[in-house]
Design a protein around this motif. Structure first.
Motif, PDB file in Angstrom:
ATOM      1  N   MET A   1       0.564  -1.275   0.181  1.00 30.96           N
ATOM      2  CA  MET A   1      -0.008  -0.472   0.466  1.00 30.96           C
ATOM      3  C   MET A   1       0.694   1.062  -0.086  1.00 30.96           C
ATOM      4  N   PHE A   2       0.480   2.050  -1.376  1.00 38.14           N
ATOM      5  CA  PHE A   2       1.702   3.807  -0.921  1.00 38.14           C
ATOM      6  C   PHE A   2       0.671   4.939  -0.736  1.00 38.14           C
ATOM      7  N   ARG A   3       1.578   5.253   0.665  1.00 45.06           N
ATOM      8  CA  ARG A   3       0.592   6.427   0.936  1.00 45.06           C
ATOM      9  C   ARG A   3       0.538   7.815  -0.396  1.00 45.06           C
ATOM     10  N   LYS A   4      -0.591   8.511  -0.205  1.00 45.36           N
ATOM     11  CA  LYS A   4      -0.450   9.091  -1.571  1.00 45.36           C
ATOM     12  C   LYS A   4       0.376  10.430  -1.213  1.00 45.36           C
ATOM     13  N   GLN A   5       1.182  10.896  -1.797  1.00 47.74           N
ATOM     14  CA  GLN A   5       1.816  11.882  -2.072  1.00 47.74           C
ATOM     15  C   GLN A   5       1.753  13.172  -3.098  1.00 47.74           C
ATOM     16  N   GLU A   6       1.465  13.953  -2.266  1.00 45.59           N
ATOM     17  CA  GLU A   6       0.860  15.811  -2.782  1.00 45.59           C
ATOM     18  C   GLU A   6       2.093  16.114  -4.118  1.00 45.59           C
ATOM     19  N   CYS A   7       2.783  15.550  -3.944  1.00 45.82           N
ATOM     20  CA  CYS A   7       3.816  15.469  -5.130  1.00 45.82           C
ATOM     21  C   CYS A   7       5.293  15.195  -4.974  1.00 45.82           C
ATOM     22  N   VAL A   8       5.296  14.900  -5.862  1.00 45.03           N
ATOM     23  CA  VAL A   8       6.495  13.775  -6.067  1.00 45.03           C
ATOM     24  C   VAL A   8       7.520  14.544  -7.481  1.00 45.03           C
ATOM     25  N   ALA A   9       8.618  14.592  -6.728  1.00 47.43           N
ATOM     26  CA  ALA A   9       9.305  15.151  -6.737  1.00 47.43           C
ATOM     27  C   ALA A   9      10.534  13.755  -8.377  1.00 47.43           C
ATOM     28  N   MET A  10      10.906  14.203  -9.162  1.00 46.14           N
ATOM     29  CA  MET A  10      11.736  13.749 -10.348  1.00 46.14           C
ATOM     30  C   MET A  10      12.858  13.985 -10.946  1.00 46.14           C
ATOM     31  N   LEU A  11      13.883  14.023 -10.210  1.00 46.00           N
ATOM     32  CA  LEU A  11      15.171  14.489 -10.839  1.00 46.00           C
ATOM     33  C   LEU A  11      16.412  13.774 -11.656  1.00 46.00           C
ATOM     34  N   LEU A  12      16.250  14.574 -12.542  1.00 45.75           N
ATOM     35  CA  LEU A  12      16.534  14.088 -13.961  1.00 45.75           C
ATOM     36  C   LEU A  12      18.717  14.183 -13.672  1.00 45.75           C
ATOM     37  N   ALA A  13      19.009  12.800 -13.619  1.00 48.79           N
ATOM     38  CA  ALA A  13      20.424  12.654 -12.892  1.00 48.79           C
ATOM     39  C   ALA A  13      21.467  11.633 -13.536  1.00 48.79           C
ATOM     40  N   GLY A  14      20.531  11.671 -15.156  1.00 51.63           N
ATOM     41  CA  GLY A  14      21.370  11.027 -16.636  1.00 51.63           C
ATOM     42  C   GLY A  14      21.852  11.414 -17.020  1.00 51.63           C
ATOM     43  N   GLY A  15      22.016  13.143 -17.569  1.00 54.41           N
ATOM     44  CA  GLY A  15      23.262  13.831 -18.199  1.00 54.41           C
ATOM     45  C   GLY A  15      25.074  13.263 -17.757  1.00 54.41           C
ATOM     46  N   GLN A  16      25.739  13.216 -19.265  1.00 56.53           N
ATOM     47  CA  GLN A  16      27.579  13.457 -18.820  1.00 56.53           C
ATOM     48  C   GLN A  16      27.654  14.321 -18.432  1.00 56.53           C
ATOM     49  N   GLY A  17      27.307  15.509 -19.049  1.00 53.15           N
ATOM     50  CA  GLY A  17      27.855  16.575 -18.706  1.00 53.15           C
ATOM     51  C   GLY A  17      29.167  16.844 -18.888  1.00 53.15           C
ATOM     52  N   SER A  18      28.754  16.227 -20.630  1.00 50.44           N
ATOM     53  CA  SER A  18      30.246  16.145 -21.547  1.00 50.44           C
ATOM     54  C   SER A  18      31.318  17.551 -20.860  1.00 50.44           C
ATOM     55  N   ARG A  19      30.891  18.758 -21.003  1.00 50.47           N
ATOM     56  CA  ARG A  19      32.057  19.741 -21.220  1.00 50.47           C
ATOM     57  C   ARG A  19      32.320  19.935 -19.608  1.00 50.47           C
ATOM     58  N   LEU A  20      32.396  18.945 -18.737  1.00 50.28           N
ATOM     59  CA  LEU A  20      33.024  19.027 -17.454  1.00 50.28           C
ATOM     60  C   LEU A  20      34.236  18.107 -17.721  1.00 50.28           C
ATOM     61  N   GLY A  21      34.409  17.610 -19.059  1.00 49.32           N
ATOM     62  CA  GLY A  21      35.646  16.695 -19.816  1.00 49.32           C
ATOM     63  C   GLY A  21      36.240  15.441 -18.490  1.00 49.32           C
ATOM     64  N   VAL A  22      37.150  15.701 -18.067  1.00 52.77           N
ATOM     65  CA  VAL A  22      37.873  13.987 -17.351  1.00 52.77           C
ATOM     66  C   VAL A  22      37.201  13.810 -15.891  1.00 52.77           C
ATOM     67  N   LEU A  23      36.081  15.853 -15.341  1.00 57.44           N
ATOM     68  CA  LEU A  23      35.836  15.304 -13.607  1.00 57.44           C
ATOM     69  C   LEU A  23      34.362  14.227 -14.320  1.00 57.44           C
ATOM     70  N   THR A  24      34.031  13.767 -15.148  1.00 57.20           N
ATOM     71  CA  THR A  24      32.943  13.124 -15.832  1.00 57.20           C
ATOM     72  C   THR A  24      32.707  12.425 -15.925  1.00 57.20           C
ATOM     73  N   LYS A  25      34.277  11.700 -16.478  1.00 55.86           N
ATOM     74  CA  LYS A  25      34.769  10.259 -17.271  1.00 55.86           C
ATOM     75  C   LYS A  25      34.223   9.501 -16.696  1.00 55.86           C
ATOM     76  N   ASN A  26      34.202   9.318 -15.458  1.00 56.61           N
ATOM     77  CA  ASN A  26      33.808   8.424 -14.770  1.00 56.61           C
ATOM     78  C   ASN A  26      32.160   8.395 -13.478  1.00 56.61           C
ATOM     79  N   LEU A  27      31.622   9.454 -13.763  1.00 57.62           N
ATOM     80  CA  LEU A  27      30.933   9.625 -12.636  1.00 57.62           C
ATOM     81  C   LEU A  27      29.898  11.158 -13.848  1.00 57.62           C
ATOM     82  N   ALA A  28      28.546  10.725 -12.998  1.00 59.91           N
ATOM     83  CA  ALA A  28      27.145  11.627 -14.318  1.00 59.91           C
ATOM     84  C   ALA A  28      27.415  12.866 -13.414  1.00 59.91           C
ATOM     85  N   LYS A  29      26.810  13.871 -13.892  1.00 55.80           N
ATOM     86  CA  LYS A  29      27.222  15.686 -13.692  1.00 55.80           C
ATOM     87  C   LYS A  29      26.994  15.307 -12.178  1.00 55.80           C
TER      88      LYS A  29
END
Lengths: 405, 371
Positions: free
Chosen positions: A1-29
């Motif tokens: 049973m899931f309790r109703k939530q007034e608001c659900v947040a969806m956080l888009l965290a799949g981006g590579q952030g390619s402009r951060l170069g080596v800093l995002t080589k092995n991890l997401a932005k």
């Protein structure tokens, strides 16, 4: 049973952030370290809990390992709750094939069943690319007051910079009549912050329609929002005032860190009423040595400073040896700057070692060609050899050999 | 793999009387230490690092701050469905609160009875020590001891009247125990850390109670030297015993030595504490900091030397802070001068104040005081 939530947040965290170069080589932005003890994703997550939103879906795709491990049970953000909490949502295989997340809208579309379980009135769509403190509950209140279908947070930017942003043109009541993506001649200076509140029943319909449209690139900015506007849905801008920074490039990441050293910048991370939570390593307080010189800097637990540090941000467990100089730089967790090394206008990645006497980065006043100058960056787990010289704007991906003796 | 069949018992209030200034508002276990810790963190972390998963904390009085600090035990990985952290408030007959260690242990008899662990490790909170309990356990098994007592070789702490000094043979078996003897030269003194079988402890406590005994060291330990196999376990790691404001001061100051930090904050055995989510410490323009240990959340605009700053301390412009321990969230107003001062939490020094103590007699400013 899931309790109703007034608001659900969806956080888009799949981006590579390619402009951060080596800093995002092995991890997401969103997992990129920021501000001495944080990672970028701490900001939207902390904003959520501080705003009373306790159900957050984190959509991951690019290099999710560090991010998954970092979020864990969500305990540092108080998101390990009985009802809701934080959930990492990677793309998955279904009985009929499998898809990566094709675009931002598709990522939410693929997780309709997740959202439905909580039967929310509103869905808040966030990205993991920005540094800001924002009370989303105020935005939702305004959304309700306007009887809106969609509300988009906007920030006033200087008119001359407006052509770099997605601009919203609005009526006096803040209702939106036009989207203007990076306009050459902007009509307004209200830039979209990539933060959307939707009525879930409306959004669901538009996501389904968008998915059915084979020509769509399944993106909020390009497809879903324009489609809603074209249909005459009630769309409003929510004006945000305060610090907000996209840290998508090396320069902006560096600047956003330096902003923390500037007392005039309106970003107080020490405010007990709006804490930014982070998963912190278990380390003793930092130590400043007998001959150390530290000014205008941000330093956190586990750091050992025996040398000179000026206008810099030192993360946990960093070591600045005697005679080493760190100026105008960011030294990420576990990095070591050995004796006599100089690090200036640079970002040193996690656990990288700058050996004795190496010089990493260049000061702008010493640069021969100022147009070619920029912040130098070293990736994670590298060794910059003794006596090596690394020029300005370098993006170091592999170990650098030491100077010949 | 976790779990080592040992039940941890921590006495949070033992020796409160030695640090009246600091224990006026709290237990000895919740005395702040080393910039971000409380004394109990050392006892708990040692236990957890050795694989102990069940710890009972015996409390007596003023334990609000202790409960606030411990919470569910999450920070020590002791918030768990099986085993975990148990806070054991006084449980006496009638209106009595226990007055000695034997009574305290008798009060937790139900807890001891309902535990399944074969062994019990007893520890106080007056020790700043990071040591390997596993090695002590191995020694205990190898010697077949009934009781193993952790000891340190050195000058015994002055102020304790219950400190035991032991003679050991070359197998580390205890041959003689004296309680608080006159001894100025180095000796083997007990650290009040005892390891034994749970059944043995229960038997020893009920037998001591049947004789109306009141002293654990005299009636349980000393009286059994000939009857039972009592062994010592020599602790080689750095250990400070906190039994006075002066020793509290010097134990804190020891942290400025790199070799002490290396031993006390040994990587493989981290010292856990409650997380506070402060921002990193900010150093302002014109700040000058030398040889100091500084926790997160501070703002430093003045000069700090040979000092320890707890979380959230504000050092105003023009301040000179030398040889001080500044408690959590204290605010030092502009142009204040301090030397050999210990401030408790939330102390406010208005601008321009001068406070000077001496190394052997540091000035102590109580919690929430405004100077």
């Amino acid at each position: 049973m899931f309790r109703k939530q007034e608001c659900v947040a969806m956080l888009l965290a799949g981006g590579q952030g390619s402009r951060l170069g080596v800093l995002t080589k092995n991890l997401a932005k969103p997992a990129v370290p920021y501000g001495g003890k944080y990672r970028i994703i701490d900001f939207p997550l902390s904003n959520c809990v501080n705003s009373g939103i306790e159900t957050v879906g984190v959509l991951t795709q690019y290099q999710p390992m560090v991010l998954n491990e970092y979020i864990g049970t969500g305990q540092p953000w108080d998101l390990d709750t009985m009802h809701g909490g934080v959930h990492v949502l990677p793309p998955y295989q279904r009985s009929r094939g499998a898809d990566w997340y094709k675009g931002t809208a598709n990522a939410i579309y693929q997780n309709i069943p997740f959202i439905e379980r909580y039967d929310p009135d509103y869905v808040l769509v966030l990205s993991g690319d920005h540094i800001y403190k924002m009370d989303y509950s105020k935005m939702i209140a305004e959304h309700q007051k306007n009887n809106a279908d969609c509300t988009i947070a906007v920030l006033e930017v200087p008119m001359e910079e407006a052509s770099r942003f997605g601009i919203l043109n609005t009526n006096p009541d803040n209702s939106i009549y036009e989207f203007d993506e990076k306009p050459k001649v902007p009509k307004s200076n209200l830039a979209s912050m990539g933060i959307y509140v939707f009525n879930w029943n409306k959004l669901r319909r538009y996501l389904e329609a968008d998915e059915a449209d084979k020509k769509s690139s399944n993106d909020f900015g390009k497809n879903v929002l324009p489609a809603m506007l074209a249909d005459g849905q009630r769309m409003f801008a929510y004006r945000f005032e305060g610090y907000w920074k996209d840290v998508g490039t090396i320069d902006s990441l560096w600047e956003a860190n330096m902003d923390l050293l500037n007392p005039k910048v309106d970003l107080d991370l020490g405010d007990p009423a709006w804490r930014i939570y982070a998963r912190t390593p278990v380390l003793p307080p930092h130590y400043i040595g007998e001959n150390a010189l530290v000014q205008n800097s941000l330093i956190t637990e586990g750091a050992n400073v025996l040398g000179t540090v000026d206008f810099s941000v030192l993360f946990a467990d960093t070591m600045i040896e005697e005679g080493a100089v760190v100026r105008d730089s960011i030294v990420m967790p576990g990095a070591k700057i050995k004796k006599g090394a100089v690090v200036q206008y640079a970002i040193i990645g996690e656990d990288t070692v700058v050996e004795e006497g190496a010089v990493f980065g260049e000061r702008p006043e010493e640069a021969e060609n100022l147009d070619a100058w920029g912040v130098a960056v070293a990736g994670a787990n590298l060794v910059i050899g003794a006596g090596a010289k690394v020029p300005a704007k370098a993006m170091v991906e592999k170990d650098v050999k030491g100077a010949e003796k | 793999m976790r779990g080592n069949n040992v039940l941890g018992i921590v006495f949070s209030n033992m020796h409160d009387e030695y640090l009246k200034e600091l224990t006026a508002v709290r237990t000895l276990g919740s005395i702040p230490f080393g910039g971000r810790y409380r004394l109990i963190d050392f006892a708990l972390s040692n236990m957890v690092n050795s694989g102990i998963t069940k710890v009972g904390v015996i409390t007596k009085s003023n334990y609000q701050s202790l409960m606030d600090h411990l919470g569910s035990g999450k920070a020590w990985n002791l918030s768990r469905k099986r085993q975990g952290l148990y806070i054991l408030p006084p449980f006496g007959q009638g209106n009595d609160i226990y007055s000695d260690r034997i009574q305290a242990l008798e009060g937790i008899m139900p807890f001891l009875n309902h535990s399944n662990e074969e062994y019990v490790l007893l520890s106080d909170c007056d020790l700043v020590l990071n040591f390997d309990i596993d090695a002590m356990m191995e020694a205990h098994m190898a010697s077949g001891a009934d009781i193993t007592i952790a000891y340190k070789y050195g000058i015994k702490p002055e102020r304790r009247n219950d400190v035991i000094v032991m003679d050991l043979d070359d197998t580390d078996r205890v041959t003689n125990i004296e309680i608080d003897p006159q001894r100025t030269q180095a000796c083997c003194f007990g650290l009040n850390i005892y390891l034994m079988r749970r059944d043995f402890l229960k038997m020893a406590i009920s037998s001591a109670r049947s004789k109306s005994a009141t002293s654990f060291v005299r009636d349980v330990v000393q009286s059994r030297v000939l009857k039972n196999r009592i062994y010592g376990y020599g602790v080689k790691e750095h250990a400070s015993i906190i039994d006075s404001v002066a020793s509290y001061f010097s134990a804190n100051m020891d942290l400025l030595k790199p070799e002490v930090r290396a031993e006390l904050f040994e990587r493989s055995r981290p010292i856990y504490t409650k997380v506070r989510d402060d921002m990193p410490t900010r150093y302002g323009l014109g700040s000058s900091v030398k040889n100091s240990l500084i926790a997160d959340g501070c703002v430093i605009e003045g000069e700090v030397e040979n000092s320890i700053l707890f979380r959230g301390v504000h050092v105003g412009k023009g301040c000179k802070v030398k040889n001080c321990i500044i408690g959590q969230n204290s605010v030092l107003g502009v142009n204040s001068q301090l030397a050999y001062v210990i401030t408790d939490k939330d102390v406010i020094l208005k601008g321009g104040r001068t406070l000077m103590g001496f190394e052997t007699y540091p000035v102590f400013i109580g919690k929430e005081a405004v100077v």
